[in-house]
Structure formats: C-alpha cells, structure tokens
Design a protein around this motif. Structure first.
Motif, short mmCIF file in Angstrom:
data_model
loop_
_atom_site.label_atom_id
_atom_site.label_comp_id
_atom_site.label_asym_id
_atom_site.label_seq_id
_atom_site.Cartn_x
_atom_site.Cartn_y
_atom_site.Cartn_z
N TYR A 1 0.75 -1.29 0.03
CA TYR A 1 -0.03 0.08 -0.13
C TYR A 1 0.98 1.43 0.24
N PHE A 2 1.94 1.25 0.92
CA PHE A 2 2.80 2.47 0.93
C PHE A 2 3.75 2.57 -0.15
N TRP A 3 3.97 1.38 -0.86
CA TRP A 3 4.93 1.32 -1.91
C TRP A 3 4.18 2.00 -3.04
N GLU A 4 2.98 1.83 -3.05
CA GLU A 4 2.21 2.42 -4.13
C GLU A 4 2.13 3.87 -4.09
N ARG A 5 2.14 4.23 -2.93
CA ARG A 5 1.94 5.72 -2.67
C ARG A 5 3.18 6.48 -2.46
N ARG A 6 4.18 5.90 -2.85
CA ARG A 6 5.64 6.48 -2.23
C ARG A 6 5.91 7.86 -2.82
N ASN A 7 5.39 8.08 -3.99
CA ASN A 7 5.53 9.34 -4.47
C ASN A 7 4.74 10.51 -4.25
N GLU A 8 3.95 10.23 -3.40
CA GLU A 8 3.09 11.39 -2.87
C GLU A 8 3.92 12.26 -1.82
N ASP A 9 3.54 13.71 -1.96
CA ASP A 9 4.57 14.55 -1.34
C ASP A 9 4.48 14.18 0.05
N HIS A 10 3.26 13.93 0.83
CA HIS A 10 3.14 13.61 2.19
C HIS A 10 3.83 12.46 2.79
N ILE A 11 4.40 11.59 1.91
CA ILE A 11 4.75 10.31 2.44
C ILE A 11 6.46 10.05 1.78
N LEU A 12 7.26 9.83 2.83
CA LEU A 12 8.75 9.64 2.74
C LEU A 12 8.83 8.05 2.87
N LEU A 13 9.12 7.26 2.00
CA LEU A 13 9.51 5.73 2.04
C LEU A 13 10.90 5.60 2.12
N LEU A 14 11.30 4.87 3.08
CA LEU A 14 12.77 4.61 3.45
C LEU A 14 12.90 3.20 3.62
N ARG A 15 14.08 2.43 3.28
CA ARG A 15 14.51 1.29 3.20
C ARG A 15 15.25 1.01 4.35
N PHE A 16 15.23 0.13 5.16
CA PHE A 16 16.16 -0.37 6.40
C PHE A 16 17.53 -0.49 5.81
N GLU A 17 17.81 -1.08 4.76
CA GLU A 17 19.31 -1.17 4.31
C GLU A 17 19.74 -0.24 3.60
#
Length: 330
Positions: free
Chosen positions: A215-231
C-alpha cells in the motif's frame, strides 16, 4: 503581547502534560505483569490479525480519531526499523536538541497509537490514543503505528499529514519478529517453524507483511509520504537524517546533522537508556539473558535462521505479490 502570552502559557502547560502522561505510563508499568501480555496470540479485526492489546474498541475509536494538520506519523510493519527511525524523527522535530529529548524515553515521546499494553487483561488502563489527544498543540505530535493503511485514522489520508514509512527485507523482518515474540512471551517456548508458518501466511500480529508494504510502496511518490528502506539507512545514516530533516521542513547546520547521526547510531541507541526499549520492558518482563529489544540491527541475519526452503518461500511470495509492482529485495 498576545503571542508572547500564548507561548508563555504553552511553555508552562507542556511540561505538566508530559509529567501527567509519564505518571500514567508508570502506573501502567507497575500494574501490568508479563503474563498479561501476548505478542503471539492474535484475533482478527476486519481481516487483519491483531495482538490482543490492540483492542477492538481502540480500532473502532480510530475511525473518528482527530488528526491534526501538523501531526507526523511513523508507520511500519513490526521490526522493520521503527524504533530507529522514530528516534531520528524525534531529534529532528526537536531541532536537534539532544539534551532535551534525552530527558524522556522514546516510548514516552512517541506514543504507540493503537497499543494499550496489558489492556486485554486490565480494562481500567488508560488508552494511548486518548492520551495522545492531551498532547499540547504548541508542537507537532509524533505518533507511531504498525497498523495496515486501511486501519489508520481516515484523517491521516484526508489531511495528508506527513508520514514516514520503512520497509525492510522480509527475511530479516521474520527473524527479528521471532526474537521480539520471544522477549514479549518469556513464559512460552516458541517454535520457529510454527512461527514461520504464521509469518508466511500473515497470521502474526498486524497481518500480511506484503499487503502492509505494498500500500505504502504504491503511494511512495506522494508529497506527504517518505518511504525509506532499512538497508539504505544502514548504508548511509547521515544521509537518512538529512532526508528526514528535509521532508519535515527542517534545515540544520552540518554540526546538528552530525549530532543527530551520532545519537542515532544503533550502537549508541542500544546503550542509551532513553532510546533502548529494554529500559521499560525489563520492568515488566525482567532481564532476559542474551535477549534485547535492540538485538543486532543488521542486514542479512536471516541466513542464520531460515532454512533453504523457508528462504525460497519468501522469495516466491515476493515474486508473486511485489515484483510486478517494482518492489524487490536482494
């Protein structure tokens, strides 16, 4: 004059609210016993497996929970890097004032939205989501959640508040989650193979990890979401501190970024009683030799735990559920 007076009142009220919340948390810690908690048993809420202390009444309440426009959320599947990233975010939101945040434990600075520890047994315990509403409006609230996206308060999406989401290789998540279950269920002898079956089928607490991620991966480019990878955090902690600062609208000198980075290394957080959850968990579960909430914080430890067939099972699941969406893991 009016703004000065408002700031004065807020500066007086905020410490008192923090004091009251801390007292309430101490009361909870004093009352709850190890046998009152289970991060192994689950029940189902709207198709998602939940730990007993994520109460159905709480999840019902969250449907009308008031989200403020300046709220900031840290959302993850369990054991994907929550404690690490929430501490970075807390430092950033406190403008790099390490001395100030070091006076309160991270669990008290970053409330766990849906969790009422011991609440399944003690129905008189205060609900965290209600205590959050007491928090002063003079500064952003930083709120933690493991909920699947559809169970978060609807206003998170309606108001598009800032949200940081962290994903981690599911094999390492599986390994870390098992050790977490051991810590939180010291009265039980847990079987790895049984646990892995539950993880693989999504019947551990907070449900199917791949649905959570996607769900969050699909919305990762929205301005209010920052998606980070642990690695990626592991490879470049300082760069991550900078990214989070930029995302939260903060601009710091190199010295402040360096201070936050040093404070938030895994090694320093593990030995810091204000950032390591062991400080509070030991009051309920006692010290468990060889076990810590902050265990290794590494990449690839799954190789020492998963069998070849178990590793392949997760690889197959990733290919089936995620690869077509562009989400892959090494």
């Amino acid at each position: 004059m009016g703004q000065t007076l408002t700031k004065y009142v807020q500066s007086w009220i905020e410490p008192w609210i923090e004091y009251i919340v801390d007292i309430r948390m101490q009361q909870i810690m004093a009352k709850v016993k190890a046998e009152d908690i289970s991060h192994w048993d689950t029940y189902e809420y709207e198709g998602v497996a939940m730990w007993p202390d994520v109460l159905p009444s709480t999840l019902d309440d969250l449907k009308t929970f008031e989200v403020r426009h300046d709220d900031v959320f840290i959302v993850t599947y369990p054991k994907a890097g929550t404690t690490w990233v929430q501490e970075i975010m807390s430092c950033v939101l406190h403008d790099g004032n390490i001395e100030r945040i070091s006076k309160r434990h991270t669990f008290k600075r970053v409330p766990f939205l849906e969790m009422t520890t011991g609440g399944a047994v003690h129905n008189d315990l205060p609900r965290v989501h209600k205590m959050i509403s007491w928090m002063p409006r003079s500064s952003p609230r930083l709120i933690k959640s493991h909920l699947q996206a559809q169970l978060l308060p609807p206003q998170v999406w309606e108001k598009k508040v800032k949200l940081v989401y962290v994903i981690r290789n599911p094999k390492d998540v599986a390994t870390s989650y098992f050790h977490h279950c051991q810590i939180m269920n010291p009265q039980r002898t847990l079987d790895w193979d049984e646990y892995f079956h539950r993880f693989h089928t999504g019947t551990v607490g907070f449900g199917k990890w791949w649905e959570h991620y996607l769900y969050f991966w699909e919305r990762r480019n929205e301005d209010h979401i920052l998606l980070l990878r642990f690695e990626d955090i592991k490879k470049d902690l300082r760069g991550t501190v900078q990214r989070i600062s930029n995302f939260l609208g903060k601009s710091f000198s190199d010295d402040v970024i360096d201070d936050i980075t040093d404070h938030c290394t895994f090694e320093n957080m593990k030995k810091n009683p204000m950032t390591n959850p062991d400080t509070l968990l030991h009051k309920i579960f006692g010290e468990q030799e060889g076990r810590s909430f902050m265990r290794k914080g590494g990449v690839g430890d799954w190789k020492a735990h998963l069998s070849e067939s178990q590793g392949k099972a997760i690889d197959d699941l990733c290919r089936d559920k995620l690869t077509s969406h562009g989400l892959t893991f090494n």
